[in-house]
Design a protein around this motif. Sequence first.
Motif, PDB file in Angstrom:
ATOM      1  N   GLU A 183      47.866  56.548  32.292  1.00 17.99           N
ATOM      2  CA  GLU A 183      49.189  56.971  32.768  1.00 17.99           C
ATOM      3  C   GLU A 183      50.194  55.824  32.690  1.00 17.99           C
ATOM      4  N   ILE A 184      49.730  54.608  33.001  1.00 12.31           N
ATOM      5  CA  ILE A 184      50.644  53.456  32.933  1.00 12.31           C
ATOM      6  C   ILE A 184      51.044  53.205  31.478  1.00 12.31           C
ATOM      7  N   ALA A 185      50.085  53.330  30.555  1.00 11.37           N
ATOM      8  CA  ALA A 185      50.397  53.126  29.135  1.00 11.37           C
ATOM      9  C   ALA A 185      51.455  54.130  28.691  1.00 11.37           C
ATOM     10  N   SER A 186      51.336  55.350  29.193  1.00  9.59           N
ATOM     11  CA  SER A 186      52.327  56.351  28.797  1.00  9.59           C
ATOM     12  C   SER A 186      53.705  56.018  29.370  1.00  9.59           C
ATOM     13  N   VAL A 187      53.762  55.528  30.612  1.00 12.62           N
ATOM     14  CA  VAL A 187      55.062  55.123  31.180  1.00 12.62           C
ATOM     15  C   VAL A 187      55.638  53.953  30.381  1.00 12.62           C
ATOM     16  N   LEU A 188      54.780  53.030  29.963  1.00 18.91           N
ATOM     17  CA  LEU A 188      55.277  51.859  29.225  1.00 18.91           C
ATOM     18  C   LEU A 188      55.840  52.248  27.854  1.00 18.91           C
ATOM     19  N   ARG A 189      55.482  53.429  27.366  1.00 16.87           N
ATOM     20  CA  ARG A 189      56.039  53.888  26.080  1.00 16.87           C
ATOM     21  C   ARG A 189      57.418  54.521  26.256  1.00 16.87           C
ATOM     22  N   HIS A 190      57.816  54.732  27.497  1.00 14.90           N
ATOM     23  CA  HIS A 190      59.129  55.351  27.732  1.00 14.90           C
ATOM     24  C   HIS A 190      60.232  54.407  27.243  1.00 14.90           C
ATOM     25  N   PRO A 191      61.247  54.926  26.569  1.00 13.85           N
ATOM     26  CA  PRO A 191      62.285  54.037  26.005  1.00 13.85           C
ATOM     27  C   PRO A 191      63.049  53.227  27.054  1.00 13.85           C
ATOM     28  N   CYS A 192      63.062  53.671  28.300  1.00 12.21           N
ATOM     29  CA  CYS A 192      63.803  52.922  29.330  1.00 12.21           C
ATOM     30  C   CYS A 192      62.909  51.965  30.107  1.00 12.21           C
ATOM     31  N   VAL A 193      61.686  51.760  29.640  1.00 16.23           N
ATOM     32  CA  VAL A 193      60.759  50.873  30.373  1.00 16.23           C
ATOM     33  C   VAL A 193      60.348  49.719  29.466  1.00 16.23           C
ATOM     34  N   TYR A 194      60.470  48.493  29.949  1.00 15.96           N
ATOM     35  CA  TYR A 194      60.002  47.356  29.165  1.00 15.96           C
ATOM     36  C   TYR A 194      58.481  47.414  29.039  1.00 15.96           C
ATOM     37  N   THR A 195      57.977  47.218  27.829  1.00 13.95           N
ATOM     38  CA  THR A 195      56.516  47.253  27.640  1.00 13.95           C
ATOM     39  C   THR A 195      55.959  45.887  28.013  1.00 13.95           C
ATOM     40  N   PHE A 196      55.823  45.703  29.283  1.00 14.55           N
ATOM     41  CA  PHE A 196      55.500  44.386  29.819  1.00 14.55           C
ATOM     42  C   PHE A 196      54.686  44.542  31.101  1.00 14.55           C
ATOM     43  N   LEU A 197      53.568  43.855  31.189  1.00 13.52           N
ATOM     44  CA  LEU A 197      52.829  43.808  32.458  1.00 13.52           C
ATOM     45  C   LEU A 197      52.583  42.352  32.826  1.00 13.52           C
ATOM     46  N   HIS A 198      52.712  42.053  34.075  1.00 19.74           N
ATOM     47  CA  HIS A 198      52.522  40.690  34.564  1.00 19.74           C
ATOM     48  C   HIS A 198      51.249  40.684  35.419  1.00 19.74           C
ATOM     49  N   VAL A 199      50.193  40.051  34.909  1.00 23.76           N
ATOM     50  CA  VAL A 199      48.902  40.084  35.597  1.00 23.76           C
ATOM     51  C   VAL A 199      48.488  38.675  36.004  1.00 23.76           C
ATOM     52  N   PRO A 200      48.478  38.357  37.289  1.00 27.51           N
ATOM     53  CA  PRO A 200      48.034  37.033  37.705  1.00 27.51           C
ATOM     54  C   PRO A 200      46.512  36.945  37.728  1.00 27.51           C
ATOM     55  N   VAL A 201      45.993  35.846  37.245  1.00 27.07           N
ATOM     56  CA  VAL A 201      44.542  35.622  37.307  1.00 27.07           C
ATOM     57  C   VAL A 201      44.361  34.347  38.111  1.00 27.07           C
ATOM     58  N   GLN A 202      43.928  34.507  39.340  1.00 24.27           N
ATOM     59  CA  GLN A 202      43.982  33.367  40.245  1.00 24.27           C
ATOM     60  C   GLN A 202      42.609  32.913  40.716  1.00 24.27           C
ATOM     61  N   SER A 203      42.467  31.613  40.844  1.00 18.39           N
ATOM     62  CA  SER A 203      41.271  31.072  41.460  1.00 18.39           C
ATOM     63  C   SER A 203      41.564  29.639  41.872  1.00 18.39           C
ATOM     64  N   GLY A 204      40.875  29.195  42.901  1.00 19.02           N
ATOM     65  CA  GLY A 204      40.988  27.795  43.299  1.00 19.02           C
ATOM     66  C   GLY A 204      40.158  26.901  42.394  1.00 19.02           C
ATOM     67  N   SER A 205      39.430  27.485  41.475  1.00 22.39           N
ATOM     68  CA  SER A 205      38.506  26.704  40.647  1.00 22.39           C
ATOM     69  C   SER A 205      38.952  26.691  39.186  1.00 22.39           C
ATOM     70  N   ASP A 206      39.130  25.509  38.619  1.00 22.47           N
ATOM     71  CA  ASP A 206      39.513  25.420  37.204  1.00 22.47           C
ATOM     72  C   ASP A 206      38.454  26.066  36.315  1.00 22.47           C
ATOM     73  N   ALA A 207      37.177  25.923  36.719  1.00 24.70           N
ATOM     74  CA  ALA A 207      36.102  26.482  35.884  1.00 24.70           C
ATOM     75  C   ALA A 207      36.216  27.997  35.831  1.00 24.70           C
ATOM     76  N   VAL A 208      36.520  28.616  36.988  1.00 24.36           N
ATOM     77  CA  VAL A 208      36.668  30.074  37.027  1.00 24.36           C
ATOM     78  C   VAL A 208      37.876  30.494  36.193  1.00 24.36           C
ATOM     79  N   LEU A 209      38.977  29.758  36.292  1.00 19.82           N
ATOM     80  CA  LEU A 209      40.170  30.102  35.517  1.00 19.82           C
ATOM     81  C   LEU A 209      39.879  30.049  34.026  1.00 19.82           C
ATOM     82  N   LYS A 210      39.111  29.030  33.647  1.00 18.25           N
ATOM     83  CA  LYS A 210      38.788  28.867  32.233  1.00 18.25           C
ATOM     84  C   LYS A 210      37.968  30.045  31.731  1.00 18.25           C
TER      85      LYS A 210
END
Length: 231
Positions: free
Chosen positions: A204-231
């Motif tokens: 459903e989100i993919a279909s909304v992102l195809r709408h001409p008035c919606v920027y095809t953009f998602l901002h997904v944070p990937v967070q961890s206190g550990s550099d190894a996990v981030l990697k």
Amino acid sequence: MWINFDMYCCHSRCTVKNPSQSAMSTLISKCKTANKPLVVAGCVPQGSRDLKELEGISIIGVQQIDRVVEVVEETLKGHEVRLLSRKTLPSLDLPKVRKNKFIEILPINVGCLGACTYCKTKHARGHLGSYSIDSLVDRVKIVVSEGVREIWLSSEDTGAYGRDIGTNLPNLLNAIVAELPADRSTMLRIGMTNPPFILEHLNEIASVLRHPCVYTFLHVPVQSGSDAVLK
Ligand code: SF4
């Protein structure tokens, strides 16, 4: 489609020391030096009310912002006011001065359903509290009529929207895009989302992102206190 993955660890998030807290400390000392009455608002005082620099200063919490006039008036009389308790969500129609008059930043909910050990935002923003679809659509209609060119939906976790009030993000997005002018004069930008809840609605989100008035953009944070996990 553009997906922005933020890779960062705990202390880059918003209420933490840099830059919000240092900017606040600088302003507080400037006001104290100039002997000006002062009211501090936002996540930092909400999450860290016991900070030494906040001693003797009026503070107003993130869900009490609709009472700012009262707090300013009392502070001008020389009283110290602290309004930090949470109540119902503040109205979306409070008077505001937009930083950019063509961009409306529209909060769709406060708080989140997470309990991430490193996160201070949770202390400030609390548990998920979603605005109703009707109230958000009403706000969209108003800002479109005011000539706003971009609406940025904001949230601690966009994907969690609505789970506390029996609805979900696709329902909201479909209701909002139905109100956007067909000539693309007002565009919609979906806010930051953690992966877990939005995964339930990918088609459903993919279909909304195809709408001409919606920027095809998602901002997904990937967070961890550990550099190894981030990697
Ligand atoms: S989901 Fe986000 S805002 Fe909520 S506790 Fe986790 S990091 Fe903090």
